[in-house]
Design an enzyme around this catalytic site. Structure first.
Site, PDB file in Angstrom:
ATOM      1  N   CYS A 148       0.837  -1.184   0.000  1.00  0.00           N
ATOM      2  CA  CYS A 148       0.000   0.000   0.000  1.00  0.00           C
ATOM      3  C   CYS A 148       0.883   1.249   0.000  1.00  0.00           C
ATOM      4  O   CYS A 148       2.008   1.223   0.488  1.00  0.00           O
ATOM      5  CB  CYS A 148      -0.938   0.073   1.198  1.00  0.00           C
ATOM      6  SG  CYS A 148      -1.948  -1.374   1.429  1.00  0.00           S
ATOM      7  N   ARG A 207       3.851  -0.500  -4.994  1.00  0.00           N
ATOM      8  CA  ARG A 207       3.663  -0.990  -3.626  1.00  0.00           C
ATOM      9  C   ARG A 207       2.344  -1.735  -3.452  1.00  0.00           C
ATOM     10  O   ARG A 207       2.133  -2.395  -2.432  1.00  0.00           O
ATOM     11  CB  ARG A 207       3.673   0.196  -2.643  1.00  0.00           C
ATOM     12  CG  ARG A 207       5.024   0.833  -2.516  1.00  0.00           C
ATOM     13  CD  ARG A 207       4.959   1.929  -1.483  1.00  0.00           C
ATOM     14  NE  ARG A 207       4.750   1.383  -0.160  1.00  0.00           N
ATOM     15  CZ  ARG A 207       5.615   1.424   0.816  1.00  0.00           C
ATOM     16  NH1 ARG A 207       6.774   1.989   0.620  1.00  0.00           N
ATOM     17  NH2 ARG A 207       5.350   0.927   1.997  1.00  0.00           N
ATOM     18  N   LYS A 248       5.624  -4.678  -3.983  1.00  0.00           N
ATOM     19  CA  LYS A 248       7.075  -4.560  -3.932  1.00  0.00           C
ATOM     20  C   LYS A 248       7.610  -4.681  -2.517  1.00  0.00           C
ATOM     21  O   LYS A 248       8.596  -5.362  -2.278  1.00  0.00           O
ATOM     22  CB  LYS A 248       7.483  -3.218  -4.544  1.00  0.00           C
ATOM     23  CG  LYS A 248       8.977  -2.978  -4.584  1.00  0.00           C
ATOM     24  CD  LYS A 248       9.638  -3.872  -5.594  1.00  0.00           C
ATOM     25  CE  LYS A 248      11.140  -3.737  -5.607  1.00  0.00           C
ATOM     26  NZ  LYS A 248      11.771  -4.872  -6.294  1.00  0.00           N
ATOM     27  N   HIS A 266      16.821 -38.097  -4.787  1.00  0.00           N
ATOM     28  CA  HIS A 266      16.091 -38.332  -3.534  1.00  0.00           C
ATOM     29  C   HIS A 266      14.621 -37.968  -3.664  1.00  0.00           C
ATOM     30  O   HIS A 266      13.940 -37.775  -2.668  1.00  0.00           O
ATOM     31  CB  HIS A 266      16.761 -37.563  -2.399  1.00  0.00           C
ATOM     32  CG  HIS A 266      18.188 -37.971  -2.213  1.00  0.00           C
ATOM     33  ND1 HIS A 266      18.546 -39.148  -1.605  1.00  0.00           N
ATOM     34  CD2 HIS A 266      19.340 -37.385  -2.631  1.00  0.00           C
ATOM     35  CE1 HIS A 266      19.871 -39.262  -1.619  1.00  0.00           C
ATOM     36  NE2 HIS A 266      20.365 -38.197  -2.246  1.00  0.00           N
ATOM     37  N   GLU A 285       7.211 -15.811 -10.127  1.00  0.00           N
ATOM     38  CA  GLU A 285       6.494 -14.600  -9.719  1.00  0.00           C
ATOM     39  C   GLU A 285       6.019 -13.755 -10.899  1.00  0.00           C
ATOM     40  O   GLU A 285       5.007 -13.081 -10.794  1.00  0.00           O
ATOM     41  CB  GLU A 285       7.251 -13.771  -8.674  1.00  0.00           C
ATOM     42  CG  GLU A 285       8.416 -12.952  -9.144  1.00  0.00           C
ATOM     43  CD  GLU A 285       9.048 -12.139  -7.993  1.00  0.00           C
ATOM     44  OE1 GLU A 285      10.277 -12.023  -7.988  1.00  0.00           O
ATOM     45  OE2 GLU A 285       8.325 -11.610  -7.129  1.00  0.00           O
ATOM     46  N   GLU A 330      16.845 -18.669  -6.914  1.00  0.00           N
ATOM     47  CA  GLU A 330      16.497 -17.314  -7.341  1.00  0.00           C
ATOM     48  C   GLU A 330      15.855 -17.333  -8.736  1.00  0.00           C
ATOM     49  O   GLU A 330      14.868 -16.634  -8.983  1.00  0.00           O
ATOM     50  CB  GLU A 330      17.766 -16.438  -7.307  1.00  0.00           C
ATOM     51  CG  GLU A 330      17.674 -15.078  -7.976  1.00  0.00           C
ATOM     52  CD  GLU A 330      16.635 -14.144  -7.365  1.00  0.00           C
ATOM     53  OE1 GLU A 330      15.977 -14.512  -6.377  1.00  0.00           O
ATOM     54  OE2 GLU A 330      16.442 -13.057  -7.929  1.00  0.00           O
ATOM     55  N   ASN A 386      -1.846   2.285   5.938  1.00  0.00           N
ATOM     56  CA  ASN A 386      -0.966   1.151   5.580  1.00  0.00           C
ATOM     57  C   ASN A 386      -0.752   0.345   6.848  1.00  0.00           C
ATOM     58  O   ASN A 386      -0.532   0.925   7.917  1.00  0.00           O
ATOM     59  CB  ASN A 386       0.415   1.629   5.120  1.00  0.00           C
ATOM     60  CG  ASN A 386       0.382   2.221   3.744  1.00  0.00           C
ATOM     61  OD1 ASN A 386      -0.651   2.240   3.104  1.00  0.00           O
ATOM     62  ND2 ASN A 386       1.542   2.700   3.304  1.00  0.00           N
ATOM     63  N   GLY A 387      -0.725  -0.994   6.727  1.00  0.00           N
ATOM     64  CA  GLY A 387      -0.480  -1.839   7.898  1.00  0.00           C
ATOM     65  C   GLY A 387      -1.690  -2.712   8.172  1.00  0.00           C
ATOM     66  O   GLY A 387      -2.589  -2.838   7.317  1.00  0.00           O
ATOM     67  N   TRP A 420      -2.964  -2.790  -1.415  1.00  0.00           N
ATOM     68  CA  TRP A 420      -2.689  -4.220  -1.581  1.00  0.00           C
ATOM     69  C   TRP A 420      -3.543  -4.880  -0.506  1.00  0.00           C
ATOM     70  O   TRP A 420      -3.269  -4.745   0.681  1.00  0.00           O
ATOM     71  CB  TRP A 420      -1.201  -4.499  -1.366  1.00  0.00           C
ATOM     72  CG  TRP A 420      -0.846  -5.924  -1.646  1.00  0.00           C
ATOM     73  CD1 TRP A 420      -0.511  -6.461  -2.862  1.00  0.00           C
ATOM     74  CD2 TRP A 420      -0.754  -7.001  -0.704  1.00  0.00           C
ATOM     75  NE1 TRP A 420      -0.242  -7.796  -2.730  1.00  0.00           N
ATOM     76  CE2 TRP A 420      -0.386  -8.165  -1.421  1.00  0.00           C
ATOM     77  CE3 TRP A 420      -0.969  -7.110   0.665  1.00  0.00           C
ATOM     78  CZ2 TRP A 420      -0.214  -9.395  -0.813  1.00  0.00           C
ATOM     79  CZ3 TRP A 420      -0.800  -8.349   1.270  1.00  0.00           C
ATOM     80  CH2 TRP A 420      -0.417  -9.471   0.530  1.00  0.00           C
ATOM     81  N   LYS A 433      12.112 -16.032  -9.595  1.00  0.00           N
ATOM     82  CA  LYS A 433      11.887 -14.986 -10.604  1.00  0.00           C
ATOM     83  C   LYS A 433      10.868 -15.446 -11.616  1.00  0.00           C
ATOM     84  O   LYS A 433       9.955 -14.733 -11.971  1.00  0.00           O
ATOM     85  CB  LYS A 433      13.227 -14.718 -11.292  1.00  0.00           C
ATOM     86  CG  LYS A 433      13.575 -13.317 -11.595  1.00  0.00           C
ATOM     87  CD  LYS A 433      14.156 -12.517 -10.483  1.00  0.00           C
ATOM     88  CE  LYS A 433      13.336 -12.479  -9.234  1.00  0.00           C
ATOM     89  NZ  LYS A 433      13.995 -11.831  -8.137  1.00  0.00           N
TER      90      LYS A 433
HETATM   91  O1  M6R Z   1      12.691  -5.540   0.334  1.00  0.00           O
HETATM   92  P1  M6R Z   1      13.187  -6.914   0.698  1.00  0.00           P
HETATM   93  O2  M6R Z   1      14.489  -7.250   0.064  1.00  0.00           O
HETATM   94  O3  M6R Z   1      13.187  -7.160   2.172  1.00  0.00           O
HETATM   95  O4  M6R Z   1      12.100  -7.894   0.064  1.00  0.00           O
HETATM   96  C1  M6R Z   1      12.193  -9.273   0.251  1.00  0.00           C
HETATM   97  C2  M6R Z   1      11.278 -10.004  -0.699  1.00  0.00           C
HETATM   98  O5  M6R Z   1       9.940  -9.598  -0.499  1.00  0.00           O
HETATM   99  C3  M6R Z   1      11.640  -9.761  -2.171  1.00  0.00           C
HETATM  100  O6  M6R Z   1      12.957 -10.094  -2.426  1.00  0.00           O
HETATM  101  C4  M6R Z   1      10.721 -10.595  -3.093  1.00  0.00           C
HETATM  102  O7  M6R Z   1      10.957 -11.947  -2.911  1.00  0.00           O
HETATM  103  C5  M6R Z   1      10.932 -10.171  -4.553  1.00  0.00           C
HETATM  104  N1  M6R Z   1       9.678  -9.848  -5.141  1.00  0.00           N
HETATM  105  C6  M6R Z   1      11.586 -11.221  -5.371  1.00  0.00           C
HETATM  106  O8  M6R Z   1      11.751 -10.837  -6.691  1.00  0.00           O
END
Ligand code: M6R
Length: 608
Positions: A2, A27, A603, A503, A487, A480, A98-99, A74, A484
């Site tokens: 948010c 956000r 984000k 395994h 998501e 990673e 927010n929160g 969000w 990527k």
């Molecule tokens: O702002 P941060 O690095 O603490 O965020 C951590 C994760 O939310 C962030 O890396 C998330 O996994 C990304 N969207 C991955 O691309």
């Protein structure tokens, strides 16, 4: 999660509120709204979906005024509908939040008992309703706000306006960040982060936990959590609009992938000595010679950066490392030695779980290091030693350039500690530094693989499940890569340690499953190749990522080969990250998904 913008001005504010929201859209982007005070009335406009959907409603309803608050949501409680979008209002009060208000059900029941009924399913609306109750029962608006805050359990950053007090804008925070911006010509702003205020504010003041700010057009008054007047430092803010534009790129994510040579250079420059022979760190709050264990805590991509660092710190510096996911760490409450060292990695510096994990480590008496991209973020202000990354604003929800710059700081820290502990000589240190300083050019070269990645991505886009395999640091890159891909393309992907295939996961392999192999030509290469040959023998469709020597060492069938420039073992994670980012990006583009704002994500994850 948010975003909040608030403006108190002598000119109409609606257009700038919406522009501010657009900068914050990363956000949260499931609904948005603005409210202003106009002709002694609160007027509001809200829309489901992207912020652009507000334009129609604003054009139609001609909503404007010289004081206003705005929000991009969000959803946490209640569907992402217009009814649940912020601002939430009564006849006399409007708020953006927010929160999460954890006791919202009890607060709602209490209101019902008074005959007051909420119209949304959100946890936030109760705040507007209680402010309205206390506005009537208090001598001042400040008193009404503090009475309301006393009832709230949970986390909040709030922008508040009272219909009958149009010359004041109120902002308060606990557990979620909020900044006050001061403009050059008698204007005040509220922003959930500095980006919201880019191009508007000249000076920024960050509120502390429990603060309440009372803003007029030319004055800031702040009360602390004990309701005592206080001062908070203000600093010049140079953020301009250009910081957040896509430039010639189709997506922020692509722009950010291509920025990596520059941001890696900038981050390395901050930690490598001018002659590129040693590492320069700010003063640490602990003696680097005596560190025997480091606990690394983070979430998502930042967590994977921590997994890479575990290898560097253990192998090069001989420091034992535990890496933990923040949401697990905070509740597991592991025993931590007093004066031990914990390291927190976060692009945003606002991730709720990482912040809570940090608070736990601090309370246990640990010395805390933060690797953070956003200056003045909550984590940057909380750790003992902030080590900044210089990636610049990262807007794409999928983290790319922040990850590479996190690796820069982690690599520098690993060799610095190794040298301090006498594990490597001066000459070794110089060799590592030289190696790191070749990275910007190497990354630049690797980016030229985009065409081959595009072709492979066209095939990947047709599949339902993809495996990413690697060993050593490449296992972290496999994780990673899988994150990527899933998501932004919504294709199911899993990262696995190649040695674990037998395994269980090998049962998944058939001719429909691509296997992306991260295969630097290192000491584990032969072992990795054996694992992959077993998968290829079961008709797995291998995409083999390696350098020229490595390509020659893999003889079985491959659906595709991506040949990266030769690297040292130490710098391989930086280089092998680039093709996995590009594969994810182009696969998502082939699938036509919303690359920068993938569904269900935001984000910065400021709620648990
Ligand atoms: O702002 P941060 O690095 O603490 O965020 C951590 C994760 O939310 C962030 O890396 C998330 O996994 C990304 N969207 C991955 O691309």
């Amino acid at each position: 999660m948010c975003g909040i913008v608030g403006i108190l001005s002598h000119q109409p504010v609606a257009k700038r509120l919406v522009e501010g929201l657009k900068r914050l859209e990363y956000r949260g982007y499931d609904s948005a709204g603005i409210a202003v005070i106009n002709d002694n009335q609160l007027k509001r406009c809200r829309a489901q979906g992207k912020i652009v959907n507000l334009d129609d409603c604003l054009a139609h309803d001609h909503i404007d005024g010289t004081i206003g608050i705005a929000h991009t949501r969000w959803a946490t409680h209640g569907l992402p509908t217009e009814e649940n979008a912020h601002p939430h209002m009564t006849e006399t009060v409007a708020i953006v939040h927010n929160g999460i208000i954890e006791n919202h059900t009890a607060l709602r029941d209490e209101l019902s008992a008074k005959g007051i009924h909420c119209t949304s399913q959100t946890d936030s609306e109760v705040i507007a309703q209680w402010l309205t109750v206390f506005e009537k029962e208090s001598d001042s608006y400040v008193e009404a706000i503090f009475k309301t805050l006393a009832k709230l359990e949970g986390a909040y950053a709030l922008g508040i306006m009272f219909r009958d007090d149009p010359t004041h804008l109120y902002g308060t925070r606990k557990g979620s960040p909020l900044a006050i911006g001061q403009g050059s010509n008698g204007e005040m702003f509220l922003g959930s982060d500095a980006l919201a205020l880019a191009g508007l504010a000249e000076n920024l003041t960050y509120l502390e936990e429990g603060d309440l700010a009372v803003l007029t057009k030319d004055h800031i008054e702040i009360f602390d959590k004990n309701q005592k007047q206080t001062q908070r430092p203000s600093q010049h803010y140079a953020g301009g609009f250009e910081q957040v534009s896509k430039g010639p790129y189709r997506h922020f994510m692509l722009k950010e992938i291509y920025e990596q040579p520059d941001v890696v250079r900038q981050t390395l420059n901050a930690y490598l000595s001018e002659d590129k022979k040693s590492i320069v760190f700010p003063e640490l709050s602990f003696d680097p010679k005596t560190v025997s264990k480091i606990t690394i805590v983070a979430c998502g991509t930042s967590y994977y950066a921590g997994l890479v660092a575990k290898h560097w710190l253990e192998k090069v510096a001989r420091i034992s490392v535990e890496v933990d996911i923040a949401s697990e760490f905070r509740y597991r409450q592991p025993p931590l030695s007093k004066d031990g060292v914990s390291l927190f990695i976060s692009q945003s510096g606002e991730t709720a779980d990482t912040m809570a994990a940090h608070a736990y480590a601090k309370a246990e008496g640990q010395q805390t290091i933060g690797i953070i991209n956003v200056p003045n973020s909550s984590l940057a202000r909380a750790v003992n030693v902030p080590l900044m990354t210089y990636a610049g604003p990262e807007i794409g929800v999928a983290s790319t350039k922040a990850f590479s710059t996190q690796l820069c700081v982690l690599a520098a820290l690993s060799i610095y500690l190794a040298h301090q502990k006498g594990m490597i000589t001066d000459a070794d240190l110089e060799a590592y530094c030289q190696d790191l300083s070749t990275l910007p050019n190497l990354i630049e070269k690797t980016l030229s693989l985009s065409d081959s990645c595009k072709d492979v991505a066209e095939e990947l886009a047709k599949t339902r499940d993809i495996l990413y395999l690697g060993r050593g640091t490449s296992y972290a890159i496999a994780l990673e890569g899988a994150l990527k891909l899933k998501e932004i393309s919504y294709i199911h992907a899993e990262g696995y340690a190649a040695g674990e295939m037998k395994h269980g996961p090998i049962a998944l392999i058939d001719e429909t499953v691509p296997i992306i192999v991260i295969a630097p030509h290192d000491e584990l290469f032969e072992k990795l190749v054996s694992n992959i040959e077993e998968a290829a023998a079961r008709k797995g469709q291998v995409v083999f990522i390696s350098d020229e020597v490595g390509q020659k060492g893999y003889h079985s069938q491959a659906m595709a080969r991506v040949t990266v420039p030769e690297t040292s073992l130490f710098t391989a994670p930086f280089i092998y990250t680039i093709p996995v980012q590009m594969l994810a990006y182009y696969t998502a583009v082939h699938k036509g998904t919303d690359v920068d704002q993938p569904r269900n994500l935001a984000k910065s994850v400021t709620v648990e």
